[in-house]
Design an enzyme around this catalytic site. Structure first.
Site, PDB file in Angstrom:
ATOM      1  N   ASP A  37     -10.516   3.378   1.698  1.00 44.31           N
ATOM      2  CA  ASP A  37     -10.789   2.909   3.059  1.00 44.31           C
ATOM      3  C   ASP A  37     -11.644   3.915   3.841  1.00 44.31           C
ATOM      4  OD1 ASP A  37      -9.537   0.441   2.946  1.00 44.31           O
ATOM      5  OD2 ASP A  37      -7.602   1.221   3.606  1.00 44.31           O
ATOM      6  N   LYS A  94       0.807  -1.222   0.000  1.00 41.01           N
ATOM      7  CA  LYS A  94       0.000   0.000   0.000  1.00 41.01           C
ATOM      8  C   LYS A  94       0.843   1.276   0.000  1.00 41.01           C
ATOM      9  CE  LYS A  94      -4.363  -1.494   2.084  1.00 41.01           C
ATOM     10  NZ  LYS A  94      -5.365  -1.131   3.107  1.00 41.01           N
TER      11      LYS A  94
END
Length: 275
Positions: free
Chosen positions: A102, A66
């Site tokens: 997210d 990420k």
């Protein structure tokens, strides 16, 4: 022509994303695929060459990539840069754009599970100041909700509050009981709750009866924190919905259809989780 998407990680076998996206592809009758691909860190640049060559419309990124994909993307959404992690890639004309959904998953989960949760007064108490906390803090800031950020190591909370700016007050985890009296929301962003672990010194009776408690841990779905909140009579939202809702924007970008998070989808993913 069949549209291809993916999730990359290392390892990747644990990912529930292929099941989520596979159900949406079938539901909407889309000629497409979504596959889990194990990409070792050293192989990321080569994988990005495949992306720029047009093999995929885009995909998801999970641990440990990420942060590493920042250097490989052609553009990064400002919120993803603030959060410090990319979890969604979209390819357009050979250019790879990185974003982070997210925070949208967190908000979508609470909006669905506790409508109106953001309309109260008082701060949100966020437990933990690690990597996962950043997306939650950005989400709360987007709804103009002040935050009390509690962490075992106060210096870590202070550093994160400085980096993000805005209405974030750092303090020690041990201060929860003194600060809980007017909180509208408690969010656990730490790994406490996995494998039966619990916060030992948090007294949920200090919270207002109107408070909402949520946890981004979703295995088990009812963590000790959520079980204690339910026993206290507080509203709770588990973390599984965040996983489901964060997947929606990516699917819409790759396949051109915005899917819905339904009870049937949730039940299908629940069936694959450890109880």
């Amino acid at each position: 022509m069949s549209i291809k998407a993916f999730v990359i990680g290392h390892p990747i076998n644990h990912s529930r994303s292929p099941l989520i996206h596979g159900r949406w592809l079938a539901e909407h009758g889309i000629d497409g695929s979504y596959e889990a691909i194990d990409v070792a860190p050293a192989d990321l640049p080569t994988f990005f060459e495949r992306l720029r060559a047009g093999e995929f419309a885009g995909g998801n990124v999970t641990i440990p990539h990420k942060e590493a994909v920042f250097a490989l993307c052609d553009s990064i959404d400002p919120l993803a840069r603030t959060i410090g992690a990319v979890n969604t890639l979209v390819v357009t004309n050979g250019q790879v754009a990185g974003s982070n959904t997210d925070y949208l998953g967190f908000l979508g989960n609470l909006d669905a599970g506790a409508p109106g949760w953001d309309k109260g007064t008082g701060p949100a108490i966020v437990l933990g100041a690690g990597g996962a906390a950043r997306a939650i803090l950005v989400a709360l800031q987007s709804r103009d909700i002040p935050v009390v950020l509690l962490n075992r190591t106060v210096a870590t909370a202070e550093k994160l509050a400085r980096e993000l700016g805005g209405a974030i007050t750092p303090s020690a985890l041990a201060d929860f009981n003194a600060l809980a009296g007017d909180a509208r929301l408690v969010v656990n962003t730490s790994s406490v709750g996995m494998h039966g672990s619990r916060f030992e010194d948090i007294d949920l009776h200090r919270l207002p009866a109107t408070a909402l408690v949520t946890d981004i841990v979703y295995v088990p779905r009812t963590t000790p924190l959520l079980a204690d909140a339910q026993a206290r009579g507080l509203r709770t939202v588990d973390g599984l919905g965040m996983l489901l809702h964060q997947a929606v924007p990516g699917f819409a970008a790759w396949f051109g259809t915005r899917p819905s998070v339904t009870p049937d989808l949730r039940a299908a993913i629940e069936a694959t989780l450890e109880h």
